[in-house]
Structures are given as C-alpha cells and as structure tokens.
Design a protein around this motif. Structure first.
Motif, PDB file in Angstrom:
ATOM      1  N   LEU A   1       0.621  -1.210  -0.029  1.00  0.00           N
ATOM      2  CA  LEU A   1       0.080  -0.111   0.000  1.00  0.00           C
ATOM      3  C   LEU A   1       0.811   1.287   0.035  1.00  0.00           C
ATOM      4  N   SER A   2       1.775   1.363   0.692  1.00  0.00           N
ATOM      5  CA  SER A   2       2.841   2.504   1.057  1.00  0.00           C
ATOM      6  C   SER A   2       3.457   2.700  -0.427  1.00  0.00           C
ATOM      7  N   LYS A   3       3.843   1.645  -1.377  1.00  0.00           N
ATOM      8  CA  LYS A   3       4.375   1.911  -2.671  1.00  0.00           C
ATOM      9  C   LYS A   3       3.300   2.529  -3.469  1.00  0.00           C
ATOM     10  N   ARG A   4       2.059   2.053  -3.412  1.00  0.00           N
ATOM     11  CA  ARG A   4       1.023   2.534  -4.476  1.00  0.00           C
ATOM     12  C   ARG A   4       1.022   4.161  -3.899  1.00  0.00           C
ATOM     13  N   MET A   5       0.798   4.600  -2.949  1.00  0.00           N
ATOM     14  CA  MET A   5       0.898   5.780  -2.288  1.00  0.00           C
ATOM     15  C   MET A   5       1.850   6.679  -2.563  1.00  0.00           C
ATOM     16  N   TYR A   6       3.278   6.398  -2.498  1.00  0.00           N
ATOM     17  CA  TYR A   6       4.419   7.034  -2.900  1.00  0.00           C
ATOM     18  C   TYR A   6       4.269   7.222  -4.518  1.00  0.00           C
ATOM     19  N   ASP A   7       3.928   6.292  -5.155  1.00  0.00           N
ATOM     20  CA  ASP A   7       3.991   6.179  -6.611  1.00  0.00           C
ATOM     21  C   ASP A   7       3.030   7.338  -7.089  1.00  0.00           C
ATOM     22  N   ALA A   8       1.899   7.437  -6.529  1.00  0.00           N
ATOM     23  CA  ALA A   8       0.808   8.474  -7.034  1.00  0.00           C
ATOM     24  C   ALA A   8       1.406   9.760  -6.537  1.00  0.00           C
ATOM     25  N   LEU A   9       1.990   9.697  -5.426  1.00  0.00           N
ATOM     26  CA  LEU A   9       2.614  11.255  -4.942  1.00  0.00           C
ATOM     27  C   LEU A   9       3.733  11.699  -5.883  1.00  0.00           C
ATOM     28  N   ILE A  10       4.449  10.688  -6.337  1.00  0.00           N
ATOM     29  CA  ILE A  10       5.458  11.116  -7.159  1.00  0.00           C
ATOM     30  C   ILE A  10       5.219  11.646  -8.578  1.00  0.00           C
ATOM     31  N   SER A  11       3.879  10.824  -9.148  1.00  0.00           N
ATOM     32  CA  SER A  11       3.539  11.117 -10.468  1.00  0.00           C
ATOM     33  C   SER A  11       3.190  12.482 -10.633  1.00  0.00           C
ATOM     34  N   VAL A  12       1.990  12.897  -9.534  1.00  0.00           N
ATOM     35  CA  VAL A  12       1.898  14.253  -9.425  1.00  0.00           C
ATOM     36  C   VAL A  12       2.941  15.229  -9.444  1.00  0.00           C
ATOM     37  N   ALA A  13       3.911  15.113  -8.316  1.00  0.00           N
ATOM     38  CA  ALA A  13       4.921  15.939  -8.156  1.00  0.00           C
ATOM     39  C   ALA A  13       5.690  16.150  -9.238  1.00  0.00           C
ATOM     40  N   SER A  14       6.016  15.130 -10.012  1.00  0.00           N
ATOM     41  CA  SER A  14       6.865  15.313 -11.251  1.00  0.00           C
ATOM     42  C   SER A  14       6.548  16.309 -12.245  1.00  0.00           C
ATOM     43  N   LYS A  15       5.225  16.579 -12.238  1.00  0.00           N
ATOM     44  CA  LYS A  15       4.301  17.637 -13.266  1.00  0.00           C
ATOM     45  C   LYS A  15       4.922  18.738 -12.732  1.00  0.00           C
ATOM     46  N   ARG A  16       5.230  19.155 -11.440  1.00  0.00           N
ATOM     47  CA  ARG A  16       5.465  20.427 -10.796  1.00  0.00           C
ATOM     48  C   ARG A  16       6.818  21.034 -11.202  1.00  0.00           C
ATOM     49  N   PHE A  17       7.870  20.114 -12.038  1.00  0.00           N
ATOM     50  CA  PHE A  17       9.006  20.211 -12.169  1.00  0.00           C
ATOM     51  C   PHE A  17       9.297  20.373 -13.699  1.00  0.00           C
ATOM     52  N   PRO A  18      10.486  21.274 -14.227  1.00  0.00           N
ATOM     53  CA  PRO A  18      10.411  21.163 -15.636  1.00  0.00           C
ATOM     54  C   PRO A  18      11.024  19.706 -16.314  1.00  0.00           C
ATOM     55  N   SER A  19      10.654  19.433 -17.272  1.00  0.00           N
ATOM     56  CA  SER A  19      10.983  18.096 -17.962  1.00  0.00           C
ATOM     57  C   SER A  19      12.426  17.991 -17.754  1.00  0.00           C
ATOM     58  N   GLY A  20      12.971  16.831 -17.352  1.00  0.00           N
ATOM     59  CA  GLY A  20      14.257  16.419 -17.113  1.00  0.00           C
ATOM     60  C   GLY A  20      14.951  16.884 -15.820  1.00  0.00           C
ATOM     61  N   ALA A  21      14.057  17.631 -15.096  1.00  0.00           N
ATOM     62  CA  ALA A  21      14.811  17.964 -13.930  1.00  0.00           C
ATOM     63  C   ALA A  21      14.552  16.985 -12.813  1.00  0.00           C
ATOM     64  N   ALA A  22      15.465  16.873 -12.155  1.00  0.00           N
ATOM     65  CA  ALA A  22      15.443  15.847 -10.906  1.00  0.00           C
ATOM     66  C   ALA A  22      14.705  16.465  -9.883  1.00  0.00           C
ATOM     67  N   MET A  23      14.023  15.765  -8.883  1.00  0.00           N
ATOM     68  CA  MET A  23      13.325  16.054  -7.858  1.00  0.00           C
ATOM     69  C   MET A  23      13.972  16.044  -6.513  1.00  0.00           C
ATOM     70  N   PRO A  24      14.136  17.163  -5.680  1.00  0.00           N
ATOM     71  CA  PRO A  24      15.028  17.245  -4.527  1.00  0.00           C
ATOM     72  C   PRO A  24      14.746  16.312  -3.762  1.00  0.00           C
ATOM     73  N   SER A  25      15.861  15.434  -3.282  1.00  0.00           N
ATOM     74  CA  SER A  25      16.114  14.242  -2.453  1.00  0.00           C
ATOM     75  C   SER A  25      15.152  14.686  -1.107  1.00  0.00           C
ATOM     76  N   GLU A  26      15.164  15.876  -0.412  1.00  0.00           N
ATOM     77  CA  GLU A  26      14.633  16.340   0.764  1.00  0.00           C
ATOM     78  C   GLU A  26      12.876  16.231   0.243  1.00  0.00           C
ATOM     79  N   LEU A  27      12.512  16.476  -0.867  1.00  0.00           N
ATOM     80  CA  LEU A  27      11.163  16.352  -1.054  1.00  0.00           C
ATOM     81  C   LEU A  27      10.739  14.825  -1.379  1.00  0.00           C
ATOM     82  N   GLU A  28      11.598  14.088  -1.841  1.00  0.00           N
ATOM     83  CA  GLU A  28      11.288  12.546  -1.892  1.00  0.00           C
ATOM     84  C   GLU A  28      11.283  12.101  -0.396  1.00  0.00           C
ATOM     85  N   ASP A  29      11.888  12.527   0.433  1.00  0.00           N
ATOM     86  CA  ASP A  29      11.654  12.148   1.791  1.00  0.00           C
ATOM     87  C   ASP A  29      10.520  12.388   2.332  1.00  0.00           C
ATOM     88  N   VAL A  30      10.037  13.625   2.128  1.00  0.00           N
ATOM     89  CA  VAL A  30       8.940  13.942   2.655  1.00  0.00           C
ATOM     90  C   VAL A  30       7.678  13.165   2.213  1.00  0.00           C
TER      91      VAL A  30
END
Length: 741
Positions: free
Chosen positions: A124-153
C-alpha cells in the motif's frame, strides 16, 4: 443507509482507502480481513513513553500475558486501552486482567501493534508513494530531478497515511472507529495517534531486518533506516482516539434475529428488510406498495403536524447551488451540495428548493407566479361556466407520448371535490396539449404553463444529476477509468491530496484517482439526465422519442373541509389523495398557498409537511432582512420596457418541493427510496391548488449501465435487470396493472 455516514470520508484529505464493512469494497486491506489477521483484545501493557518500567525492549509480544483464556490473536497484532498506569479495560468482550470480568470499553484512547505483513503496509505504501511522485513530477521542468528532501517528505507521508488506514481497519475489527472528524481536521501527521516504534521488515524473509534498530518515528525510519517504498514495516501506535462504532442495520438485525427465523418469515410475506436491497423491478413495486400500505392514515392539524427539526437536511437548497456551473472547477460536484441533497432525499424523502437564493433573484419565482394565476383562472372558469368544463376532453391516451400509461385531459372526482387537468408539452410546437385547454386559458396562459414546466424540469434534472453522481461516487463506479485524454498514471482508490498538506501538490487527476472518478461520475449523471429525463424538448439523436413529452404537468384542485361538528365525516375526509409513490425520477411540487402535501419522513418516522417548512424558512429570511414576516408577498421590482415597476409576488412562489420517485431509486442503486406521499385537507374551507411536474423517462431510450453508471459490477441486481431495457418497459413494469398476482 444514511448518506452522511457512507460516502464523504473519501472527500477528506486522508481518504485513501475505505474500510466500511460493505461487500462492494474491493480495497487492498479490506481484502485481507481474515481470521489470521484479526486483532486480539490484548491485555493492558506498559506504555513505553513515560513508563516507569525499566525493561521496555520487548513491548511487542509476551506469550505469558497474551494467551490467557478469553483473548484471541496470533501475537503479531494487538490492541489495548491506553492508560498511564498500564491498566484499562479491553475491547471485543475479552476478560479484564484486573477483574476477570467480560467487559467492552466503549471509547477512549487505544494502543495498537500492527504487523506489516498482515496489513500489507509495503504494497500500500508503494502505491501511495508512486501516486505522489507522479503528481509531483509535473511540478518540475521536463528532465529536472526532484530534490531528495522532497522525496523523503513523500516517503514519510506514505508511511503515515498507510499506517493510519491499517489502524482504521484494526479498530473496525474490534468494534471501534477512529474518533476524528476527518472532513474538518484533515490528514495532519500524528493527529490520529503517537507513533511509538517502527520495525522495518526484510521483504525476502518477511521478518524484521537483522541488525536494524527500532525507530521511534516514520521520520527516523526514512532518514536513518533508509526505508524505501514497498518495504513492509511493523509499528506500534499509542493514544489513538477511538469510539464505539455505530451498529449498522445488518448488525442490529443479526442481534435481534440470530437464527434468521424472522428474516425467513419476512420473505414469505414479501417484506424486504432494511438491509436487503430491492433486487428486481417486481421487488421494487412490492416494496413501494408495502410502504404505502403501512404508512399511517391519521393526520394532524397545521399546528401539530411535523415541520422538520431544523437540521441541515431540512434547510432550503439555493437554486444556483444545484446548477452545473456551481460545481468545482475540476468538473466534480460541490461537496456541500452533494451532502445537502442526499441528506434531504435519503433521510427526509424530499428537498425544499429556494428558487430565489434567499430573495436575491426572482426570475423563476415570477414564472411560477404567472403559472399560479393561470391555474387559478382555469379553475374559476371551470366552476363558473358549465360550457367550459364540457369543452374539455376527458382523460385519454396521450398520442405520441410512447406509453399506454401517458394520458392528457380533465377529470372531476368525488362529486367535484377533486379536479385534475393533465397537460403535456408538444416537442414540435413547444405548446401544451390538449389544445382545448389553450382555448380556455389563452395563449399567454398556455405560455405561462410552458415556462413554469421548463423551470421545474431544469431544477429537477439538476437534483437527479446530483443524486446519481453521488451514488456513482459512493459505489466507486468509475474508479480506474479515465477520459480519453487522461495520462497513464498509477491508480489509488479514493486518493486526494490538499495543496496545503503536501508541499504544493493539488488533488491528483491521475487515472483511477478519486478526482477523476468523481468527475466521470458527474459526467455520466449529466448524460443520464439529458438523455433519459423527458423535459419536453426534442433530441436530434433520438428518433423514437415521440412527439409528446412523457413528463406531465398536472394541475389539481382539492376542496378544503368545511368546519363541521360531524367528527366522523371530518376524519374520513382528511386524507383526500392517499399515500403513494410516483413512477418518476423526481416529482417537482411548487409550494402551494394552501398546504396539504405530506411526505413520509423516513428519519423522523412520521408524516412531514414540507410546505409549512417552506413558510418557516420564508419568515426566517424576512426576519433576518428586517422585513415583516407576517405578510404573504415579496416586493419585487421589474421592468416593462424602460418602465420600472414594483409588484407583489406571493411568498410561496419562491419554493419547490422535490420528491424522489421510483426511477430515481433505480438510478441511485436503492440509495434514495421513492418517497411515500399524500395530500390531506386543511380545515377552514380553503381549496388547495397544486401544480406538480412528474419527471419521467423519455421514450425511445434504453438503460445503458456502462454509460450512466460505470462499472457494471457496482450496479446491483436491480439496475442489471434494467440494462438494455427500453425505458418505456421499465415504466410499464412498475405499474400496478402489471404486478397483480
């Protein structure tokens, strides 16, 4: 089933999964509710934080304490009453270790130990995390890496929300529920309990990782333990606010009838119990017939009859709040509107609508005012000129409507005490029939009738749309589906996120998300109302709809009872149009000057007079505005050309009572029952004129379950029987003539 208790946990931020004990749920953890994961009612043990016990390293399981007679469990999952002294009563009838008595604690704080393998915290936590990342990735320019601090959040949040849902399931298994108002308080981490210990599990062995320590929070498990989404974890949570879960109807009947004897007798008598869905059209007819027969015959006077108790379901709904334009910007229905409509229809069997939005817009009320004048003039002419009545056709088949049960014409019953005029709208001319009526009321009067018909149809369609959308949402009818242009994103049942809670992430619009499902539910409900409900307008895509509307506009007059000393006569005549249900989606009843409509209030279990409630609402509005609340009219300014003019509009023209019919019960999967209603006389001799519109199904259409209701497996046997049927056949199947044994 009361609407306010079934659908809207999913609207809160925390609503990832639902653990309501209903068979239609197919969510991840609820599939795991089996004997080997049932939580034991474990004995009170030391509270690690603040405990005076020196040895607290083995807080998870003690076989000497955990297996006394009267307790259940496998040692991996446990629950106990929180107590600073380590002493408290138990749940689920387990014996109290301090007294030996079998007791059940009703509410308070509880500590729980949850095994990650049992409750699939990894998956369940994997599905939660995948959905969060899918949405969050839209907030960053194409090809840009997501900050590791945000991944921990996002990792921490995934662990927290997964743990909360596991705890909710655990509490439910022990007859408890989380004592937090999710809609108001949201998904704040830590609000629902204090995480005491976290143990990371090796996915390969299913055991706690060798050499790993016990973490005191999800933060440390992520930051120090390098937890990764998908890795299961055990945890202990303290001080979870809980309360006794309200017993549903099925549980109550099981307690009252443990052997099923009463249920068998009910079936033999053709009685459907409250927890049994109406399974077929014949069942629906029988159930409606039964409910009308058991409704009390006695009536009460205006002063003593029930007028509502002031709770939200009795409030007037503003007209504009029902419109599509008042929905959310993402295409979903307004939460407040859904709640209000379903509370009123499910609990009280009707909804009062204020066409003026509290006296701020009078366009629709003016149209009803003109209709009332036309109706009054019609009956006055009928009474005063015998040739007028003679010119009117008797009730006859409405040719072109598409049903042998559709009629038009005039009827006088009870020695003239009840008069009925049944009109319909011609699609081609947009004029009412029969033509003879237009000769009596004139073209202007006929147009007044059509204008009012249009107002009532549109309000009724908006209410039906809201109710059907709510039902689709409640049953997750479109979960996992998306529009053609939706992106291919992972599905999480019921997942929504709030901008303020998740570092700028808005509600996910991913495939299968709650938002997408809710939007599709609303779109499907809109299609149903536009295609199936007959509003008297032609549809280019329907070649078999007939030339005349199936939805009649009925003008009625009921003579009042004169004051008399003959008590027997008075009693017999009080109910002048007996209890019944309508074969309609919705029956729209403009509030009349003289009250007399009564609806059987399912929640109050008594007859309810909504027109008197409307009067109370009007008086309250007037008082808030500092105006006279004892009058009978509103002052309204209109323009005739360039001339400004002030006119009086009768107060009752502002309000409409919406009554659900049998077709809406079908379309809402039995969530909204067809309302039992009647007409009673009013003492004093005043006649009651009524002008209901019965919104029925358009001829030439078929019931298309995937189109209107999504996943066919969520529809139930009643709707499945209707799938592919002509709506005329559904209408005919519900008529008494087709259901006599």
């Amino acid at each position: 089933m009361k609407w306010y208790s079934i659908a809207f946990a999913a609207l809160a931020i925390e609503s990832v999964l639902s653990f309501a004990p209903q068979s239609r749920c197919s969510h991840l953890i609820s599939q795991r509710k089996c004997a080997n994961t049932h939580l034991a009612a474990y004995p009170p043990r030391k509270n690690k934080k603040g405990s005076s016990n020196e040895d607290d390293s083995e807080d998870d399981y003690d076989p000497l304490l955990d297996e006394p007679k009267g307790r259940r469990g496998d040692g991996r999952n446990w629950i106990e009453k929180s107590s600073p002294m380590g002493i408290g009563k138990l749940v689920e009838g387990a014996s109290d270790v301090t007294t030996g008595e079998i007791e059940k604690e009703t509410d308070g704080n509880y500590d729980l130990g949850v095994n990650g393998e049992s409750f699939q915290t990894g998956t369940l936590s994997k599905r939660m995390y995948d959905a969060l990342i899918s949405v969050a990735s839209k907030r960053f320019p194409s090809g840009a890496a997501m900050p590791s601090e945000l991944e921990d959040v996002y990792k921490i949040y995934s662990m927290d929300i997964t743990a909360k849902e596991a705890v909710k399931a655990a509490l439910e298994q022990n007859g408890l529920e989380l004592a937090i108002d999710d809609v108001e308080k949201g998904q704040d981490e830590g609000l629902w309990g204090d995480i005491d210990s976290v143990f990371l599990i090796d996915p390969k062995t299913g055991k706690i990782e060798d050499g790993t320590e016990e973490y005191d929070s999800f933060d440390t498990a992520v930051e120090q333990g390098d937890w990764e989404p998908g890795q299961p974890y055990n945890f202990i949570v303290r001080n979870v606010p809980s309360r006794l879960k309200e017993m549903d109807v099925t549980d109550l009947l099981s307690k009252l009838d443990p052997n099923g004897k009463l249920r068998d007798e009910a079936k033999q008598k053709g009685i459907t119990l409250p927890d049994e869905d109406v399974a077929s059209l014949k069942d629906l007819w029988k159930e409606c017939d039964r409910r009308t027969r058991i409704a009390p015959y006695e009536t009460e006077d205006v002063d003593t009859v029930y007028k509502g108790d002031g709770s939200k379901g009795y409030n007037a709904m503003k007209r504009t709040d029902l419109s599509v334009e008042s929905g959310n910007i993402d295409g979903t229905e307004s939460d407040a509107t859904l709640m209000h409509v379903m509370d009123a229809l499910v609990s009280h069997s009707c909804l009062v609508v204020d066409l003026t939005d509290g006296g701020t817009r009078f366009g629709d009320a003016l149209k009803l005012s003109k209709m009332w004048n036309t109706a009054s003039d019609f009956f006055e002419k009928v009474d005063n000129d015998v040739s007028v009545m003679a010119s009117l056709p008797a009730m006859k088949l409405a040719e072109g409507a598409g049903s042998p049960h559709a009629v038009v014409g005039f009827a006088s019953n009870g020695g003239g005490s009840m008069k009925f005029l049944e009109t319909r709208v011609s699609r081609d001319t947009r004029k009412i029939i029969p033509e003879e009526v237009r000769e009596v009321i004139g073209e202007e009067g006929a147009q007044n009738m059509v204008d009012a018909f249009d107002v009532l149809c549109q309000v009724g369609k908006d209410i039906v749309r809201t109710a059907v959308a709510a039902s689709n949402m409640e049953y997750d009818a479109f979960m996992g589906q998306s529009s053609d242009d939706a992106e291919d994103l992972p599905m999480i049942s019921g997942l929504t996120f709030d901008d303020a809670e998740i570092t700028g992430i808005a509600d996910t619009d991913s495939e299968g998300s709650y938002t997408e499902s809710a939007r599709l539910s609303s779109e499907a409900a809109t299609l149903l109302t536009e295609e199936l409900i007959d509003d008297g307008r032609a549809r280019a895509d329907n070649f078999d709809q007939g030339s005349v509307s199936m939805s009649p506009h009925r003008i009625c007059r009921y003579e009042g009872i004169e004051n008399t000393e003959d008590k027997k006569t008075e009693k017999v005549m009080k109910e002048i149009f007996g209890a019944h249900t309508d074969t309609s989606f919705m029956t729209m009843v403009p509030v009349a000057e003289v009250s007399g409509l009564e609806v059987y209030d399912e929640d109050a279990d008594k007859w309810f007079r909504p027109e008197l409630l409307a009067r109370k609402i009007w008086e309250s509005d007037r008082e808030r505005q500092g105006l006279d609340s004892t009058g009978q009219t509103d002052k309204v300014t209109i323009f005739e050309g360039d001339t400004e003019k002030e006119i009086d509009v009768p107060w009752h023209c502002r309000y409409v009572v919406a009554i659900p019919g049998e077709l809406l019960q079908i379309a809402t999967r039995n969530e909204v029952a067809a309302a039992v209603h009647r007409v009673v006389s009013v003492k004093g001799g005043s006649a009651r004129i009524s002008a209901p519109v019965l919104l029925r199904a358009r001829a030439g259409m078929r019931m298309n379950l995937p189109k209107y209701f999504g996943n066919i497996e969520t529809t139930g046997s009643l709707l499945k029987e209707c799938n592919g049927m002509n709506v005329e056949d559904i209408h005919n199947a519900l008529q008494p003539s087709n259901n006599q044994d």
